[in-house]
Design a protein around this motif. Structure first.
Motif, PDB file in Angstrom:
ATOM      1  N   GLN A  24       0.806  -1.219   0.000  1.00 39.48           N
ATOM      2  CA  GLN A  24       0.000   0.000   0.000  1.00 39.48           C
ATOM      3  C   GLN A  24       0.845   1.278   0.000  1.00 39.48           C
ATOM      4  OE1 GLN A  24      -2.574  -0.432   3.395  1.00 39.48           O
ATOM      5  NE2 GLN A  24      -3.994  -1.835   2.337  1.00 39.48           N
ATOM      6  N   ALA A  25       2.119   1.156   0.345  1.00 41.77           N
ATOM      7  CA  ALA A  25       2.987   2.337   0.343  1.00 41.77           C
ATOM      8  C   ALA A  25       3.247   2.784  -1.100  1.00 41.77           C
ATOM      9  CB  ALA A  25       4.290   2.030   1.045  1.00 41.77           C
ATOM     10  N   ASP A  26       3.422   4.099  -1.297  1.00 42.77           N
ATOM     11  CA  ASP A  26       3.695   4.629  -2.634  1.00 42.77           C
ATOM     12  C   ASP A  26       4.889   5.579  -2.576  1.00 42.77           C
ATOM     13  OD1 ASP A  26       2.718   6.996  -1.490  1.00 42.77           O
ATOM     14  OD2 ASP A  26       0.700   6.705  -2.302  1.00 42.77           O
ATOM     15  N   THR A  27       5.091   6.336  -3.643  1.00 42.86           N
ATOM     16  CA  THR A  27       6.252   7.221  -3.712  1.00 42.86           C
ATOM     17  C   THR A  27       6.165   8.373  -2.714  1.00 42.86           C
ATOM     18  OG1 THR A  27       5.167   8.481  -5.490  1.00 42.86           O
ATOM     19  CG2 THR A  27       6.664   6.686  -6.134  1.00 42.86           C
ATOM     20  N   LYS A  28       5.003   8.591  -2.153  1.00 42.88           N
ATOM     21  CA  LYS A  28       4.829   9.664  -1.160  1.00 42.88           C
ATOM     22  C   LYS A  28       4.865   9.141   0.269  1.00 42.88           C
ATOM     23  CE  LYS A  28       2.078  12.615  -4.240  1.00 42.88           C
ATOM     24  NZ  LYS A  28       0.788  13.343  -4.428  1.00 42.88           N
ATOM     25  N   SER A  29       5.170   7.857   0.422  1.00 39.61           N
ATOM     26  CA  SER A  29       5.233   7.249   1.753  1.00 39.61           C
ATOM     27  C   SER A  29       6.696   7.248   2.205  1.00 39.61           C
ATOM     28  CB  SER A  29       4.711   5.811   1.732  1.00 39.61           C
ATOM     29  OG  SER A  29       3.347   5.782   1.324  1.00 39.61           O
ATOM     30  N   ALA A  30       6.983   7.815   3.410  1.00 42.89           N
ATOM     31  CA  ALA A  30       8.364   7.882   3.890  1.00 42.89           C
ATOM     32  C   ALA A  30       8.383   8.013   5.402  1.00 42.89           C
ATOM     33  CB  ALA A  30       9.081   9.072   3.257  1.00 42.89           C
ATOM     34  N   VAL A  31       9.463   7.519   5.995  1.00 37.51           N
ATOM     35  CA  VAL A  31       9.688   7.780   7.420  1.00 37.51           C
ATOM     36  C   VAL A  31      10.345   9.149   7.532  1.00 37.51           C
ATOM     37  CG1 VAL A  31       9.893   5.359   8.091  1.00 37.51           C
ATOM     38  CG2 VAL A  31      11.937   6.609   7.337  1.00 37.51           C
TER      39      VAL A  31
END
Length: 292
Positions: free
Chosen positions: A209-216
């Motif tokens: 479900q993570a995408d290019t806008k998902s980050a720690v």
């Protein structure tokens, strides 16, 4: 005129030494022996000897033949002598046709336990866990490159240390803990975040479900300047077992990362692999302990 003595004359035998020739008319007046008569007598004796020899040989042949016949009769007397001996030595035995094959204890070691099995669920993944055990030491060496270790952090509020679309993903899939650590090399820094879930399925779903806008969120301090707060940085997402792990890498001077900045990509890949190796090593340690 007669010159003989009184009494009977001795019989002359040509086969007896010192015997005397008879005085009868069987000899000529000139005392010459009758050689024809002597030859007939010798031939008669020779025939008698040959008859005796032939008869003796025949008797010997008959005796040998009788002995052989008796031996054959004796050998065939026992009908069980055709390949089925009945008189075995006391210590011998004939195995039966339905005798079972001998069994032997297995000599091969049992297959090793799967390390991933011990890091795929909360029920089995019970070994102590902290940023210090997951990210040990003060630096990390990959090949000839040395990355200096910076600050670490640990929280059970996963969404609070994520940015973009990642907070929602972590919350929706039941993230229970998120640990972070930063490393630096020259003016490039990277933060690694490891999120924990109760099951492998939850971690795998979060990764999907993570995408290019998902980050720690990047972690600064202890010699690491703030980075990736507003600049463009390079991020990665992956999962292994019940763990999902993320990286965010960029310049400490606030410069945006572009496709030509291979050093940033390299440090991000090195730290992502390091996270995977540490998670796998955790599984190996628990599998080894369980085997003992």
């Amino acid at each position: 005129m007669s010159f003989g003595q009184g009494g009977p004359q001795s019989q002359w035998d040509p086969w007896k030494p010192n015997s005397q020739q008879p005085w009868g008319g069987s000899v000529d007046d000139d005392d010459t022996p009758d050689w024809a008569a002597l030859a007939d007598q010798a031939e008669t004796r020779n025939k008698r000897k040959r008859v005796l020899l032939i008869g003796g040989g025949a008797l010997a042949t008959v005796a040998v033949g009788t002995a052989v016949a008796m031996a054959v009769m004796s050998a065939n007397d026992d009908t069980s002598a055709s390949g089925k001996p009945t008189n075995l030595p006391a210590s011998a035995s004939v195995p039966s046709a339905d005798a079972t094959s001998p069994s032997f204890a297995p000599t091969s070691a049992p297959p090793p336990l799967d390390p991933k099995e011990f890091i795929s669920s909360k029920a089995k993944d019970t070994a102590p866990l902290s940023p210090a055990t997951l990210f040990p030491g003060t630096q990390l060496t990959v090949a000839s490159t040395v990355y200096k270790k910076g600050p670490t952090a640990d929280t059970t509020n996963c969404a609070s240390v994520a940015s973009g679309t990642l907070p929602k993903v972590l919350t929706a899939n039941g993230c229970t803990r998120l640990m972070r650590v930063s490393y630096i090399k020259d003016n490039i820094a990277v933060t690694v975040g490891v999120a924990l879930f109760d099951t492998e399925a939850q971690a795998t779903k979060a990764k999907g479900q993570a995408d290019t806008k998902s980050a720690v969120r990047s972690l600064s301090g202890k010699g690491v300047k703030p980075f990736c707060d507003s600049a463009i940085c390079r991020t990665t997402t992956n999962a292994y077992g019940r763990y999902a792990y993320f990286t965010v890498a960029g310049f400490t001077n606030g410069t945006d990362v572009t496709a030509k900045d291979t050093k940033v990509f390299s440090i991000g890949d090195d730290l992502a692999k390091f996270a995977f190796d540490q998670i796998h090593a955790r599984g190996e340690a628990q599998a080894s302990a369980a085997a003992q």
